[in-house]
Design an enzyme around this catalytic site. Structure first.
Site, PDB file in Angstrom:
ATOM      1  N   LYS A 168     -40.872  -9.064  -0.801  1.00  0.00           N
ATOM      2  CA  LYS A 168     -42.029  -9.526  -1.567  1.00  0.00           C
ATOM      3  C   LYS A 168     -43.279  -9.027  -0.838  1.00  0.00           C
ATOM      4  CE  LYS A 168     -43.558 -12.149  -4.917  1.00  0.00           C
ATOM      5  NZ  LYS A 168     -43.625 -11.607  -6.251  1.00  0.00           N
ATOM      6  N   TYR A 184     -35.291 -19.788   7.239  1.00  0.00           N
ATOM      7  CA  TYR A 184     -34.098 -20.366   7.848  1.00  0.00           C
ATOM      8  C   TYR A 184     -34.319 -20.703   9.331  1.00  0.00           C
ATOM      9  CZ  TYR A 184     -29.101 -20.784   8.751  1.00  0.00           C
ATOM     10  OH  TYR A 184     -27.873 -21.230   9.080  1.00  0.00           O
ATOM     11  N   ASP A 229     -30.854 -15.814  -0.277  1.00  0.00           N
ATOM     12  CA  ASP A 229     -30.252 -17.065  -0.707  1.00  0.00           C
ATOM     13  C   ASP A 229     -30.276 -17.150  -2.236  1.00  0.00           C
ATOM     14  OD1 ASP A 229     -29.261 -19.610  -0.702  1.00  0.00           O
ATOM     15  OD2 ASP A 229     -31.092 -20.581   0.010  1.00  0.00           O
ATOM     16  N   ASP A 273     -38.933 -10.119  -7.325  1.00  0.00           N
ATOM     17  CA  ASP A 273     -38.872 -10.649  -8.690  1.00  0.00           C
ATOM     18  C   ASP A 273     -38.307  -9.634  -9.672  1.00  0.00           C
ATOM     19  OD1 ASP A 273     -42.366 -11.018  -8.143  1.00  0.00           O
ATOM     20  OD2 ASP A 273     -41.308  -9.168  -8.607  1.00  0.00           O
TER      21      ASP A 273
END
Ligand code: NAD
Length: 447
Positions: free
Chosen positions: A255, A188, A333, A309
């Protein structure tokens, strides 16, 4: 006393921020931005429902003094700008505001109509809706600029199931969590350099010279900064929420298996913050198993982390194991949208953007221009954002009245066209399709 040109501050109590807490009088002044398109329909309904709930909860002892503020089409009409400085200043002054959706240009055209969101290559009369008082230059997202100008670093999205809403998910009724998404950094931050540009080439060269690794020379380059301070801010907000609402866990989503020093550090810094500032209130998952034999002490918040995930799987298979999530921007998001789909999506997802002392509550859908002024759409998202706002003011009684009224209206099948369509498709026959204002009325009648 702050001086404004178009904003008329009504009688009431200015909200203050002292010693890290909001100080709210019995008649707080709250900014309200109607929004473009269906903002015209949903914003008055939201105000009506909130006023009714406050009246029922507190008799005449409390009320909200609404202060209209202007952006989008209204900004253009009042100030000649879709994003007026004065509106930003007024939100800073009032500290809390709630807003409808705003038109956001997409694509390359240079002019956009704030009535119908049509984009075209010339100013003046809109080629689509024919009006001549809404076409402006192409501009950057009003929503994004509010977040940036007011440094609203946390995007907060509660996601819960309402019984009776058709959902694609078998365990939808177990979904009840709040997502805290970092709003200012990660992808962002906007460091996105075109393939072949000087910047992209310079970064590729720098990495080859300093790091010895090569990136394909025909690559576009994006930079993903994640800072200690940004991480600590969002995780602190999530932990404060969990503590205030007495929720059992906060999950740091990342992640880090692939990006150790950005995503991975997000989890590491999150755990550090929890230990430093919330040591009395929290237990890390490691400590739970290493020291406490897997038995969670009463009243403590479990702080855990999960790879992004796997979280996308687990919100579908085991949603009841999660109550608060904290995430960097991009994963946040995705998760916000995926989670709202789990509970039926559409008009019922509330949201807010917050800093320490400011909060801007918002409808999370767009301006749906084809329905503008038809009194047709679902005002649920904005009304539930107002519920968040009432809880933020610590006016939980009024918030609960609205939630209860909405739960019952949905159970009774008294809903707007969008939910009515879904319910009928599921075979329900006793559905009464209401207008936007009719749904507001149905909520009021069931409080
Ligand atoms: P949209 O959310 O306006 O509409 C998408 C679909 O959802 C449409 O079919 C619409 O009819 C339906 N819908 C939306 N809100 C609804 C409601 N409250 N009740 C019932 N049905 C509803 O998205 P879009 O058409 O892609 O965008 C229209 C404009 O809104 C664009 O300018 C876009 O950039 C802007 N937008 C603003 C925000 C925001 O202000 N937060 C968010 C998304 C889109």
């Amino acid at each position: 006393m702050a001086q404004f040109k178009a904003v008329k501050i009504p009688a009431g109590d200015l909200i203050e921020y002292r010693d890290g807490r909001l100080v709210v009088g019995d008649n707080p002044i709250i900014g309200v931005l109607r929004g473009d398109g269906i903002g015209l329909d949903i914003t008055p309904v939201m105000r009506n429902v909130v006023d009714g709930a406050v009246q029922r909860a507190y008799g005449g002892n409390r009320s909200i003094s609404w202060c209209p503020l202007y952006a989008g089409l209204e900004g253009l009409h009042h100030y000649g700008s879709e994003f007026p400085d004065e509106t930003v200043e007024a939100i800073r002054h009032l500290r809390i505001a709630i807003k409808g959706p705003f038109t956001t240009p997409v694509g390359e055209e240079t002019h956009v109509c704030l009535h119908c969101a049509h984009q075209q290559y010339h100013p003046g009369v809109c080629d689509k809706c024919g009006r001549d008082d809404g076409v402006t230059e192409r501009f950057r997202s009003i929503n994004v600029r509010f977040r940036q100008h007011l440094e609203l670093y946390a995007c907060v999205r509660p996601v819960r199931y309402f019984e009776g809403v058709p959902s694609p998910n078998k365990y939808a009724d177990k979904v009840n969590f709040v997502i805290f998404r970092e709003n200012t950094e990660d992808v962002y931050a906007g460091y996105d350099f075109e393939q072949g540009s000087e910047m992209a080439q310079a970064i590729i060269d720098l990495i080859r010279e300093r790091d010895g690794r090569s990136i394909r020379s025909d690559s576009g380059i994006g930079i993903k900064p994640i800072s200690t301070s940004g991480t600590r801010n969002i995780v602190r907000k999530a932990l404060n929420w969990a503590r205030d609402q007495q929720l059992p866990s906060v999950t740091l989503v990342h992640k880090g298996n692939i990006m150790k020093f950005t995503e991975g550090s997000f989890a590491k810094w999150g755990y550090e913050l929890a230990a430093e500032e919330f040591g009395e209130d929290t237990v890390s998952e490691k400590r739970l198993w290493d020291e406490l034999g897997g038995r969670m002490p009463d009243g403590k918040i479990l702080v855990k982390d999960r790879i992004a995930d796997s979280v996308f799987q687990q919100i579908q298979t085991r949603p009841d194991e999660y109550s608060v999530f904290a995430l960097p921007n991009l994963n946040g998001d995705y998760l916000s949208d995926a989670a709202i789909a789990l509970v039926g999506g559409l008009g019922l997802g509330p949201g807010a953007n917050m800093s320490d002392d400011l909060a801007l509550f918002e409808a999370t859908h767009g301006t749906a221009p084809k329905y503008t002024g038809m009194d047709k759409v679902n005002p649920g998202s904005l009304i539930l954002s107002a519920v968040m706002m009432l809880n933020h003011l610590q006016w939980g009684e009024a918030a609960d009245l609205i939630t209860g009224g909405m739960e019952q209206a949905i159970l009774d099948g008294h809903v707007t066209y969008d939910l009515a369509r879904l319910m009928r498709r599921e075979g329900r026959e006793d559905v009464t399709e209401l207008s936007c204002s009719g749904f507001g009325q149905a909520i009021l009648e069931r409080m």
